[in-house]
Design an enzyme around this catalytic site. Structure first.
Site, PDB file in Angstrom:
ATOM      1  N   CYS A  17       1.302   1.120  -5.525  1.00 51.12           N
ATOM      2  CA  CYS A  17       1.290   0.578  -4.158  1.00 51.12           C
ATOM      3  C   CYS A  17      -0.126   0.530  -3.604  1.00 51.12           C
ATOM      4  CB  CYS A  17       2.198   1.393  -3.257  1.00 51.12           C
ATOM      5  SG  CYS A  17       1.830   3.150  -3.295  1.00 51.12           S
ATOM      6  N   GLU A  50       7.672   3.615   3.522  1.00 53.60           N
ATOM      7  CA  GLU A  50       6.443   3.557   2.717  1.00 53.60           C
ATOM      8  C   GLU A  50       6.518   2.263   1.925  1.00 53.60           C
ATOM      9  OE1 GLU A  50       4.055   5.780   2.806  1.00 53.60           O
ATOM     10  OE2 GLU A  50       5.074   7.349   3.920  1.00 53.60           O
ATOM     11  N   LYS A  97      18.628   8.436  -3.720  1.00 52.41           N
ATOM     12  CA  LYS A  97      18.982   7.272  -4.519  1.00 52.41           C
ATOM     13  C   LYS A  97      17.737   6.745  -5.220  1.00 52.41           C
ATOM     14  CE  LYS A  97      19.152   2.786  -4.458  1.00 52.41           C
ATOM     15  NZ  LYS A  97      19.014   2.538  -5.884  1.00 52.41           N
ATOM     16  N   GLU A 119       1.379  -8.979  -2.009  1.00 51.71           N
ATOM     17  CA  GLU A 119       1.380  -7.927  -3.025  1.00 51.71           C
ATOM     18  C   GLU A 119       1.975  -8.479  -4.323  1.00 51.71           C
ATOM     19  OE1 GLU A 119       4.263  -4.682  -2.879  1.00 51.71           O
ATOM     20  OE2 GLU A 119       2.603  -3.277  -3.101  1.00 51.71           O
TER      21      GLU A 119
END
Ligand code: NAD
Length: 490
Positions: free
Chosen positions: A284, A250, A175, A385
């Site tokens: 990331c 992750e 997906k 983040e």
């Protein structure tokens, strides 16, 4: 314009709802494609196809060397269609075409690397302590794998999951992010062309809270591998408890880039820019926290700001563009919110902090490279983040202090240390609680080395030999060569 479809049980299909989604180019908001929009029911069909292919098909028992040949064929087809794939990726994400070409090379290498490992993943014979017996450890596929990926590196992140799962003999449902599905759709065409049997690979399209959530909830999925944000990761972890699935997460990062005074100054400045502003900071492992030793701090900040001012924003297809737009209007608003928070927290804005004014950039989701100095560990802008072109700079004076600061976030994905004193750099690297540490560099990753996070950056590893092991179950087979009654109950 062709409609992007889902691939379920070897057929290209539209959702039972008939719903469609327009895919937007973030550079100018033009519609570049229309794709079918699935829901839970479509996911269920795909899961069923993967379940049947695993339980009744012969992919899991096909010799590993044969599976490896098919995965190598996928690598070859990606190389053949590299140009088309790179263009699609840049249209969908806004990233520069040069970067997309590099991504496609990396992706082909990932398939090639795992294809090469296919028949080298044998088990071991254990020296059994019991006479007249044989003890073996074998690796078997996990089963049906759900694979959910994000929008920042759409095909790259998907490839880290697809290639090892296939090589290990699993069946899968992928997906992609609902806003960047185009290259993944194309690679499913290539997997069909390469001869992956019906039902082994399935593709579902649509939102996370329906299509994705079904994959993590389902009792028929044995493993869920997820790359994305921490809040989604937590939801997936909870949902995966339904049948105690194997999970790999992750998640995000808040990655420190540590510059000691004895580092090669010009190289460290150049790479500090690359660390944070590459792909508009939507990486990331972006080096979004710069930690600079006090004695060179002011000079280093001046040099970074001077260079950052020159970053050329624009259309990813123009040769002189160094950075494209952000992915969406909502994402830009989130970043703007963080910039306001940083100002309120007392961080000093020394560059950017606004949308660019150039008329040719007004239709895209652009944001200027932004730098804050006078930052401290307790600020949200240093802790959370942001996932955009925002750099925070902190000062340090001792090695112990910088190690503490660098580790002082909930994340542990990646970090870097710059120094000519290799003993010191190695010592710092050993103390950083992160899945990847670079010494005198930033960003290198490759198929041969594992990737993943400590702490709340997740768990499980992708790439490297261990990235294949994630997709296997370990089984101990013990055989008694001379069976005899035990005599306990006589
Ligand atoms: P996201 O969490 O919003 O979405 C990621 C994927 O999860 C998408 O496909 C989305 O549709 C799906 N999803 C959303 N809700 C879901 C649910 N309830 N159940 C199942 N699936 C669901 O992340 P994003 O905004 O697409 O990507 C950015 C994030 O990804 C950043 O935090 C970044 O750090 C992270 N990321 C991590 C790595 C890594 O290697 N650690 C690599 C790339 C990106």
């Amino acid at each position: 314009m062709a409609i992007g479809r889902m691939y379920i049980d070897g057929q290209w299909v539209e959702s039972h709802t008939g719903k469609m989604r327009e895919i937007i180019n973030p550079f100018n908001q033009e519609v570049i494609a229309t794709v079918t929009e699935g829901d839970e029911k479509d996911s269920k069909l795909a899961i069923q196809a993967a379940r049947t292919a695993f339980d009744k098909g012969d992919w899991a028992t096909t010799p590993a060397s044969e599976r490896g040949k098919i995965v190598q064929a996928i690598a070859n087809l990606i190389r053949r269609d590299k140009e088309e794939l790179a263009k699609l990726e840049s249209l969908d994400t806004g990233k520069t075409i040069i970067e997309s070409y590099a991504d496609m090379d990396d992706i082909a290498n990932v398939f090639q690397y795992f294809a090469g490992l296919a028949d080298k993943n044998g088990g071991e014979v254990i020296q059994s302590p019991i006479p007249d017996s044989e003890s073996r450890v074998v690796r078997e596929p996990v089963g049906v794998c759900g694979q959910i990926s994000p929008w920042n590196y759409p095909l790259l992140q998907a490839s880290w999951k697809l290639a090892p799962a296939l090589v290990a003999g699993n069946t899968l449902i992928a997906k992609p992010s609902e806003i960047t599905p185009l290259t993944t759709i194309k690679v499913f065409e290539l997997m069909e062309e390469a001869g992956v049997p019906k039902g082994v690979v399935n593709l579902v399209l649509g939102p996370g809270h329906t299509v994705g959530a079904e994959l993590s909830n389902s009792l028929d999925v044995d493993l869920i591998s997820f790359t994305g944000g921490i809040e989604t990761g937590k939801k997936i972890m909870q949902a995966a408890s339904s049948n105690v699935k194997k999970i790999a997460l992750e998640l995000g990062g808040k990655n420190p880039n540590i510059i000691f005074a004895d580092a090669d100054f010009d190289t460290a400045v150049d790479q500090a820019l690359n660390a944070v502003f590459f792909h508009a900071g939507q990486v990331c492992s972006a080096g979004s926290r710069l930690l600079v030793e006090e004695s060179i701090h002011d000079r280093f900040v001046d040099a970074v700001v001077k260079q950052a001012k020159k970053i050329k924003l624009g259309n990813g297809f123009d040769e002189d563009t160094q950075s494209g737009p952000l992915i969406s209007a909502e994402h830009r608003e989130k970043i703007e919110g963080y910039v306001e928070i940083a100002k309120q927290e007392g961080a000093k804005l020394v560059l950017g902090g606004k949308r660019p004014e150039a008329p040719e950039l007004q239709d895209g989701f652009f944001y200027e490279p932004t730098i804050f100095t006078d930052c401290t560990s307790d600020m949200r802008i240093v802790q959370e983040e942001v996932f955009g072109p925002i750099l925070t700079i902190e000062k340090f004076s001792t090695t112990e202090e910088v190690i503490t600061k660098a580790n002082d976030t909930i994340y542990g994905l990646a970090g870097a240390v710059w120094s000519k004193d290799i003993e010191k750099a190695e010592m710092v690297a050993s103390r950083l609680r992160m899945g990847t540490v670079w010494i005198n560099d930033f960003h290198p990753y490759f198929a041969q080395a594992p990737w993943g996070g400590f702490k709340q950056s997740g768990f499980g590893r992708e790439l490297g030999h261990i990235g294949l092991e994630e997709y296997t179950e370990v089984k101990h087979i013990f055989r008694n060569k001379k069976p005899q009654p035990v005599g306990w109950f006589v």
